[in-house]
Design a protein around this motif. Structure first.
Motif, PDB file in Angstrom:
ATOM      1  N   ASP A 128       0.822  -1.208   0.000  1.00  0.00           N
ATOM      2  CA  ASP A 128       0.000   0.000   0.000  1.00  0.00           C
ATOM      3  C   ASP A 128       0.861   1.267   0.000  1.00  0.00           C
ATOM      4  OD1 ASP A 128      -2.355  -1.411  -0.062  1.00  0.00           O
ATOM      5  OD2 ASP A 128      -2.706  -1.297   2.103  1.00  0.00           O
ATOM      6  N   ARG A 129       1.961   1.238   0.747  1.00  0.00           N
ATOM      7  CA  ARG A 129       2.804   2.436   0.834  1.00  0.00           C
ATOM      8  C   ARG A 129       3.529   2.705  -0.475  1.00  0.00           C
ATOM      9  NH1 ARG A 129       4.317   1.326   7.140  1.00  0.00           N
ATOM     10  NH2 ARG A 129       2.607   2.598   7.962  1.00  0.00           N
ATOM     11  N   VAL A 130       3.923   1.636  -1.180  1.00  0.00           N
ATOM     12  CA  VAL A 130       4.530   1.834  -2.496  1.00  0.00           C
ATOM     13  C   VAL A 130       3.506   2.421  -3.460  1.00  0.00           C
ATOM     14  CG1 VAL A 130       5.548   0.684  -4.497  1.00  0.00           C
ATOM     15  CG2 VAL A 130       6.269   0.041  -2.193  1.00  0.00           C
ATOM     16  N   LYS A 131       2.284   1.882  -3.467  1.00  0.00           N
ATOM     17  CA  LYS A 131       1.223   2.413  -4.328  1.00  0.00           C
ATOM     18  C   LYS A 131       0.963   3.881  -4.035  1.00  0.00           C
ATOM     19  CE  LYS A 131      -1.490  -1.838  -5.030  1.00  0.00           C
ATOM     20  NZ  LYS A 131      -2.757  -2.530  -4.674  1.00  0.00           N
ATOM     21  N   ASN A 132       0.801   4.215  -2.762  1.00  0.00           N
ATOM     22  CA  ASN A 132       0.504   5.596  -2.388  1.00  0.00           C
ATOM     23  C   ASN A 132       1.650   6.529  -2.740  1.00  0.00           C
ATOM     24  OD1 ASN A 132      -1.976   4.801  -1.354  1.00  0.00           O
ATOM     25  ND2 ASN A 132      -1.201   4.527   0.728  1.00  0.00           N
ATOM     26  N   HIS A 133       2.874   6.062  -2.564  1.00  0.00           N
ATOM     27  CA  HIS A 133       4.040   6.877  -2.892  1.00  0.00           C
ATOM     28  C   HIS A 133       4.063   7.218  -4.382  1.00  0.00           C
ATOM     29  CE1 HIS A 133       8.263   8.223  -2.814  1.00  0.00           C
ATOM     30  NE2 HIS A 133       8.326   7.618  -3.990  1.00  0.00           N
ATOM     31  N   LEU A 134       3.881   6.223  -5.215  1.00  0.00           N
ATOM     32  CA  LEU A 134       3.922   6.459  -6.662  1.00  0.00           C
ATOM     33  C   LEU A 134       2.808   7.416  -7.095  1.00  0.00           C
ATOM     34  CD1 LEU A 134       4.687   2.835  -7.900  1.00  0.00           C
ATOM     35  CD2 LEU A 134       6.262   4.784  -7.881  1.00  0.00           C
ATOM     36  N   LYS A 135       1.638   7.239  -6.512  1.00  0.00           N
ATOM     37  CA  LYS A 135       0.523   8.124  -6.854  1.00  0.00           C
ATOM     38  C   LYS A 135       0.807   9.560  -6.410  1.00  0.00           C
ATOM     39  CE  LYS A 135      -4.482   8.609  -6.315  1.00  0.00           C
ATOM     40  NZ  LYS A 135      -5.717   8.019  -5.707  1.00  0.00           N
ATOM     41  N   LYS A 136       1.318   9.702  -5.198  1.00  0.00           N
ATOM     42  CA  LYS A 136       1.590  11.030  -4.646  1.00  0.00           C
ATOM     43  C   LYS A 136       2.688  11.751  -5.416  1.00  0.00           C
ATOM     44  CE  LYS A 136       2.492  13.233  -0.164  1.00  0.00           C
ATOM     45  NZ  LYS A 136       2.730  12.978   1.284  1.00  0.00           N
ATOM     46  N   ARG A 137       3.644  10.985  -5.948  1.00  0.00           N
ATOM     47  CA  ARG A 137       4.763  11.590  -6.674  1.00  0.00           C
ATOM     48  C   ARG A 137       4.482  11.750  -8.179  1.00  0.00           C
ATOM     49  NH1 ARG A 137       9.631  12.043  -3.871  1.00  0.00           N
ATOM     50  NH2 ARG A 137       9.152  11.958  -1.639  1.00  0.00           N
ATOM     51  N   GLY A 138       3.275  11.443  -8.597  1.00  0.00           N
ATOM     52  CA  GLY A 138       2.916  11.672  -9.996  1.00  0.00           C
ATOM     53  C   GLY A 138       3.238  10.526 -10.933  1.00  0.00           C
ATOM     54  N   PHE A 139       3.404   9.328 -10.380  1.00  0.00           N
ATOM     55  CA  PHE A 139       3.724   8.167 -11.217  1.00  0.00           C
ATOM     56  C   PHE A 139       2.553   7.182 -11.256  1.00  0.00           C
ATOM     57  CE2 PHE A 139       7.899   9.660  -9.677  1.00  0.00           C
ATOM     58  CZ  PHE A 139       8.516   9.885 -10.894  1.00  0.00           C
ATOM     59  N   GLU A 140       1.345   7.712 -11.214  1.00  0.00           N
ATOM     60  CA  GLU A 140       0.178   6.837 -11.228  1.00  0.00           C
ATOM     61  C   GLU A 140       0.003   6.111 -12.557  1.00  0.00           C
ATOM     62  OE1 GLU A 140      -1.194  11.080 -12.037  1.00  0.00           O
ATOM     63  OE2 GLU A 140       0.076  10.064 -10.585  1.00  0.00           O
ATOM     64  N   ASP A 141       0.726   6.554 -13.599  1.00  0.00           N
ATOM     65  CA  ASP A 141       0.647   5.870 -14.897  1.00  0.00           C
ATOM     66  C   ASP A 141       1.406   4.545 -14.893  1.00  0.00           C
ATOM     67  OD1 ASP A 141       2.905   7.743 -14.665  1.00  0.00           O
ATOM     68  OD2 ASP A 141       3.514   6.919 -16.604  1.00  0.00           O
ATOM     69  N   LEU A 142       2.258   4.323 -13.913  1.00  0.00           N
ATOM     70  CA  LEU A 142       3.013   3.071 -13.862  1.00  0.00           C
ATOM     71  C   LEU A 142       2.096   1.931 -13.431  1.00  0.00           C
ATOM     72  CD1 LEU A 142       6.386   4.079 -12.150  1.00  0.00           C
ATOM     73  CD2 LEU A 142       5.697   4.296 -14.529  1.00  0.00           C
ATOM     74  N   LYS A 143       2.183   0.819 -14.132  1.00  0.00           N
ATOM     75  CA  LYS A 143       1.448  -0.367 -13.737  1.00  0.00           C
ATOM     76  C   LYS A 143       2.276  -1.147 -12.717  1.00  0.00           C
ATOM     77  CE  LYS A 143      -1.152  -1.057 -18.025  1.00  0.00           C
ATOM     78  NZ  LYS A 143      -1.415  -1.988 -19.158  1.00  0.00           N
ATOM     79  N   MET A 144       1.638  -1.499 -11.614  1.00  0.00           N
ATOM     80  CA  MET A 144       2.333  -2.215 -10.536  1.00  0.00           C
ATOM     81  C   MET A 144       1.722  -3.602 -10.387  1.00  0.00           C
ATOM     82  SD  MET A 144       2.679  -1.006  -6.581  1.00  0.00           S
ATOM     83  CE  MET A 144       2.752  -2.216  -5.274  1.00  0.00           C
ATOM     84  N   ARG A 145       2.571  -4.622 -10.447  1.00  0.00           N
ATOM     85  CA  ARG A 145       2.116  -5.999 -10.278  1.00  0.00           C
ATOM     86  C   ARG A 145       2.921  -6.655  -9.161  1.00  0.00           C
ATOM     87  NH1 ARG A 145       1.673  -5.309 -16.021  1.00  0.00           N
ATOM     88  NH2 ARG A 145       3.923  -5.605 -16.253  1.00  0.00           N
ATOM     89  N   VAL A 146       2.227  -7.168  -8.161  1.00  0.00           N
ATOM     90  CA  VAL A 146       2.885  -7.891  -7.068  1.00  0.00           C
ATOM     91  C   VAL A 146       3.037  -9.345  -7.499  1.00  0.00           C
ATOM     92  CG1 VAL A 146       2.755  -8.609  -4.664  1.00  0.00           C
ATOM     93  CG2 VAL A 146       1.929  -6.331  -5.335  1.00  0.00           C
ATOM     94  N   LEU A 147       4.278  -9.793  -7.594  1.00  0.00           N
ATOM     95  CA  LEU A 147       4.561 -11.141  -8.089  1.00  0.00           C
ATOM     96  C   LEU A 147       4.764 -12.154  -6.965  1.00  0.00           C
ATOM     97  CD1 LEU A 147       6.997 -10.243 -11.005  1.00  0.00           C
ATOM     98  CD2 LEU A 147       4.513 -10.472 -11.066  1.00  0.00           C
ATOM     99  N   GLY A 148       4.965 -11.660  -5.762  1.00  0.00           N
ATOM    100  CA  GLY A 148       5.143 -12.574  -4.642  1.00  0.00           C
ATOM    101  C   GLY A 148       5.292 -11.824  -3.345  1.00  0.00           C
ATOM    102  N   ALA A 149       4.884 -12.471  -2.238  1.00  0.00           N
ATOM    103  CA  ALA A 149       4.985 -11.830  -0.927  1.00  0.00           C
ATOM    104  C   ALA A 149       5.035 -12.891   0.161  1.00  0.00           C
ATOM    105  CB  ALA A 149       3.795 -10.896  -0.700  1.00  0.00           C
ATOM    106  N   TYR A 150       6.045 -12.792   1.031  1.00  0.00           N
ATOM    107  CA  TYR A 150       6.166 -13.646   2.209  1.00  0.00           C
ATOM    108  C   TYR A 150       6.238 -12.748   3.440  1.00  0.00           C
ATOM    109  CZ  TYR A 150       7.985 -17.502  -0.792  1.00  0.00           C
ATOM    110  OH  TYR A 150       8.164 -18.475  -1.743  1.00  0.00           O
TER     111      TYR A 150
END
Length: 454
Positions: free
Chosen positions: A342-364
């Motif tokens: 969530d913090r990575v998503k919010n950071h990118l949006k706040k910094r004007g990079f909302e056009d970037l597509k973000m895909r989570v490929l794995g999480a432990y």
């Protein structure tokens, strides 16, 4: 001669066969990224459980690669243990850097060189060798066992949570889980009692600015996706700190006990853990500070790779239409994967990079067990029984899907430490030292009896 001495003697007498079995397994390719040999390796794993241990074994299908399930009952014990394993490996490229072919499992200078030698097909078969030795000598085992050997650990274990739900009734019986790995950072060094693993979030960011690559003479008037990714990444990380808002808010400070342990073994943690990679350059000079950073801090936004444009021979003057970067972030207590995403998503949006597509490929998630827990104390006793004085390491910088079994609804304690040495995981010339495998197998046999007495 005591029962455990008889088991150790059996391992000594059958060690040549044990090594051959490890080599046989390593000669079967099992690359989950490409699918090479995966079906054959799953079947081979199922057959090992059945033929070596007379375990009930089957192949549980998933939407991806299957999980090999096994169950082995003791005649005398009412306690259950889960043994986790993985039969998939990373790709072998660059192939020309291997000094011995990656699927021949040749022994060179007392090292079995093969993909999967250390991570972790070699240790898995050595574990089965140990269990078979106990059973052959005593006719029984000190625990009942459930086995789960997955084929997607190198793909972030994406279907393992669903498998765990499917096998919930069997897994809920288990009080502890084991996945033993050689923990001597360099030959002759003391083994480490590993008390925890960092979590990880692995994600991909994609920037697409134009439908196609365009002649570079248009660069003055067109956005470049590579530069946009560079600027986005630069906004997320400084030289030493992550710049994502709130990133460190939930990081738990290390205990005085853990700090003392890491400071005591700082040189071993930094120098020995990187020795097999022939590392010469470090981010820092003070070993104590580097060791604390390695163990207690979440990793910075690590770039695993960037793909875009033209990198072939000669020239091709273009402004690329698309760029992709893969990044990972390692987590420490008490961070969670959801909050980091969530913090990575919010950071990118706040910094004007909302056009970037973000895909989570794995999480432990991270995992940790106390040194005072009975499973840790049984491990320490076993090391000392074999003549070792173990290093207690609060966390290992790597990650594994243990959290699925150590957190509710299963709440298992875990053990992952043993004697032995190997190196170059995920790199050419991955290896496992033959000399350490004998004590590896003896350790597992002895540990089971020591833990059964608790």
């Amino acid at each position: 001669m005591s029962e455990i001495e008889k088991i150790h003697k059996y391992i000594d007498e059958h060690f040549e066969d044990h090594i051959k079995r490890i080599q046989e397994y390593l000669r079967q390719p099992s690359i989950s990224q490409t699918g090479e040999g995966m079906k054959e390796t799953a079947e081979m794993t199922r057959d090992y459980l059945k033929d070596m241990l007379d375990a009930e074994s089957t192949i549980d299908s998933t939407p991806g690669y299957p999980v090999v399930f096994g169950k082995l009952k003791s005649k005398t014990s009412g306690r259950w243990m889960f043994i986790y394993g993985m039969y998939d490996t990373q790709p072998v490229e660059p192939l020309d850097e291997w000094t011995s072919p990656p699927f021949e499992a040749n022994i060179v200078d007392d090292r079995i060189i093969a993909r999967g030698a250390l991570n972790s097909k070699g240790p898995f078969i050595a574990t089965l060798n140990a269990l078979q030795s106990v059973k052959e000598v005593t006719g029984d085992l000190p625990f009942n066992f459930v086995f789960g050997v997955e084929g997607e650990e190198e793909q972030a274990s994406i279907h393992l949570p669903d498998w765990a739900k499917k096998r919930e009734s069997e897994l809920k019986r288990c009080e502890a889980m084991g996945m033993w790995i050689p923990s001597q950072a360099i030959p002759g060094a003391p083994p480490a009692l590993l008390l925890g693993l960092k979590g990880i979030v692995y994600m991909e960011l994609e920037c697409k600015t134009n439908p196609n690559d365009v002649h570079s003479s248009m660069a003055n008037i067109l956005p470049n996706p590579v530069w946009r990714l560079i600027w986005a990444l630069n906004s997320m990380r400084g030289q030493d700190e992550v710049l994502i808002e709130g990133f460190y808010d939930t990081v738990e400070p290390p205990s005085p006990e853990d700090l003392e342990l890491v400071d005591k073994y700082s040189e071993l943690l930094v120098k020995a853990m990187t020795a097999s990679y022939q590392v010469e350059n470090y981010r820092g000079e003070n070993l104590k500070a580097m060791a604390r950073n390695l163990i207690f801090k979440p990793s910075p936004v690590n770039i695993d790779g960037i793909v875009s444009g033209w990198i072939g021979p000669g020239t091709k003057t273009i402004t690329p239409g698309k760029a992709t970067v893969k990044i990972d972030i390692r987590l420490v207590p008490k961070m969670t994967t959801d909050e980091v995403i969530d913090r990575v998503k919010n950071h990118l949006k706040k910094r004007g990079f909302e056009d970037l597509k973000m895909r989570v490929l794995g999480a432990y998630e991270w995992v940790k067990v106390s040194v005072r827990d009975k499973i840790s104390q049984a491990a320490i006793k076993t090391f000392k029984d074999l003549g070792y004085d173990p290093v207690v390491m609060p966390m290992l910088p790597g990650s594994a899907p243990f959290y699925l079994f150590t957190k509710p609804p299963f709440n298992m304690k875990f053990i992952m430490s043993s004697p032995g040495h190997g190196g170059r995981v995920h790199a050419p010339n991955e290896y496992l030292m033959v000399d350490g495998i004998k004590d590896f197998e003896k350790y597992i046999a002895s540990f089971l009896y020591n833990y059964a007495e608790t």
